[in-house]
Design an enzyme around this catalytic site. Structure first.
Site, PDB file in Angstrom:
ATOM      1  N   ASP A 235       0.820  -1.218   0.000  1.00  0.00           N
ATOM      2  CA  ASP A 235       0.000   0.000   0.000  1.00  0.00           C
ATOM      3  C   ASP A 235       0.848   1.259   0.000  1.00  0.00           C
ATOM      4  O   ASP A 235       0.340   2.359  -0.191  1.00  0.00           O
ATOM      5  CB  ASP A 235      -0.940  -0.008   1.213  1.00  0.00           C
ATOM      6  CG  ASP A 235      -2.034   1.039   1.115  1.00  0.00           C
ATOM      7  OD1 ASP A 235      -2.589   1.216   0.023  1.00  0.00           O
ATOM      8  OD2 ASP A 235      -2.332   1.685   2.145  1.00  0.00           O
ATOM      9  N   SER A 266      -7.383   5.109  -0.032  1.00  0.00           N
ATOM     10  CA  SER A 266      -7.601   3.846  -0.740  1.00  0.00           C
ATOM     11  C   SER A 266      -9.058   3.429  -0.637  1.00  0.00           C
ATOM     12  O   SER A 266      -9.683   3.544   0.419  1.00  0.00           O
ATOM     13  CB  SER A 266      -6.716   2.749  -0.154  1.00  0.00           C
ATOM     14  OG  SER A 266      -5.356   3.111  -0.205  1.00  0.00           O
ATOM     15  N   GLN A 316      -5.191  -1.448  -7.231  1.00  0.00           N
ATOM     16  CA  GLN A 316      -5.814  -0.586  -6.226  1.00  0.00           C
ATOM     17  C   GLN A 316      -6.501   0.594  -6.903  1.00  0.00           C
ATOM     18  O   GLN A 316      -5.974   1.176  -7.853  1.00  0.00           O
ATOM     19  CB  GLN A 316      -4.775  -0.052  -5.234  1.00  0.00           C
ATOM     20  CG  GLN A 316      -5.368   0.775  -4.104  1.00  0.00           C
ATOM     21  CD  GLN A 316      -4.306   1.277  -3.134  1.00  0.00           C
ATOM     22  OE1 GLN A 316      -3.661   2.285  -3.388  1.00  0.00           O
ATOM     23  NE2 GLN A 316      -4.119   0.563  -2.031  1.00  0.00           N
TER      24      GLN A 316
END
Length: 338
Positions: A235, A266, A316
């Protein structure tokens, strides 16, 4: 002894991968450590909020959720994919509860769903699939890009120190960088592109970036721990590829020379684990963004071992709100003639 991949020494506050391995990586251990409070129910011990973030670091939650799920799976299986959604920002002042649902146990595959809660509200949900490894099957992959070797590149900390020592840098930016150095970052980063000070203040427009990454310290040999560590680290910086496509970055947004980032968060996070790897060895993280719009940005990541093997793929989407310097029309691509 339980059937989990990740076990916790009752005399220690840090997790260990298994009886066959030990680790001295204090930061990443602390970030992933969970307390088992009931069957299939776990509670976080450490949560980290990065500078300027709205809530707990997303990788912190993904990594801990994968630890919780893996703790309910036989060591015969290894995670091959996970798909997750961030529903609400995590509050670092309140522990996160992770409830694992044992969806399916099959001969070759098993599935777990993890729901993360704070104050009775769902903040995150993740489904992970595990497979009994089948090595030796035919395979193919995208080749690893040709980039500078990590041994020839400065670390992120070295770059920050060099910027702080730059007499042309405004004092408010130096203060910001000093705070960055004090953050409990569990990973090492080396950008494959050498940036001039001018480029940092006003970055070029591009839709990709790549950097070498590894955790700080030495881990044991249990693959499950390395997978949870990379889930945590995946991430980092991935969504930051979207502002680069608009000539902005976490640093330049404070210079006033590029579009201002007003919000980034996110929305979802997916990973596919292709083969064994070590998170305490250098991995190349290649990030791309094919599209942004409607205050959202889409990113893809490929994580390679140093020998060129593609080990992990990542996808993502996130909220990316940019305030342009002047209104501009959306970029378009000419439709091919058939």
């Amino acid at each position: 002894m339980s059937d989990s991949h990740l076990t916790v020494d009752p005399t220690s506050t840090t997790p260990h991968p298994d009886a066959d391995g030990t680790t001295n990586n204090t930061i990443i251990e602390t970030m992933l450590d969970l307390e088992e409070i009931d069957k299939d129910l776990y509670r976080s011990k450490k949560l980290w909020v990065p500078m300027g973030a709205r809530g707990v670091f997303g990788g912190n939650v993904v990594g801990q959720a994968l630890v919780a799920a893996t703790n309910t799976v036989s060591t015969d299986y290894s995670v091959h994919s996970l798909h997750s959604y961030f529903l609400l920002p995590g509050d670092h002042t309140t522990p996160i509860l992770y409830h694992v649902e044992r969806v399916r146990d099959g001969k070759s595959y098993c599935t777990r769903t993890v729901t993360a809660k704070q104050r009775g509200k769902n903040i995150f949900v993740c489904t992970a699939s595990y497979q009994v490894p089948r090595p030796g099957a035919p395979s193919h992959q995208y080749p690893m890009p040709n980039v500078p070797h990590h041994s020839t590149l400065p670390s992120q900390e070295e770059l920050i120190h060099a910027m702080i020592d730059n007499p042309k840098l405004p004092e408010n930016l130096k203060d910001f960088l000093r705070l960055r150095l004090d953050e409990p970052v569990a990973l090492e980063f080396k950008d494959t592109k050498r940036h001039t000070f001018k480029e940092l203040m006003n970055p070029e427009v591009r839709t990709d970036q790549s950097f070498w990454i590894r955790c700080k310290g030495q881990l044991g040999d249990a693959l499950a721990l390395h997978q949870c560590v990379v889930a945590y680290g995946s991430d980092h910086n991935l969504l930051n590829t979207v502002p680069l496509a608009h000539g902005s970055s976490w640093f330049s947004r404070r210079s006033g020379l590029s579009p201002k980032i007003t919000m980034m968060a996110s929305l979802d996070h997916s990973m596919w684990f292709h083969c064994p790897f070590r998170a305490d060895e250098w991995l190349l993280y290649v990030c791309e963004t094919p599209r942004s719009g409607c205050d959202r940005g889409l990113t893809f990541g490929r994580i390679y071992k140093e020998d060129g093997t593609l080990a992990i793929s990542v996808a993502q989407e996130g909220v990316v709100r940019l305030q342009p310097k002047t209104p501009t029309p959306a970029a378009t691509v000419e439709t091919p003639k058939l």
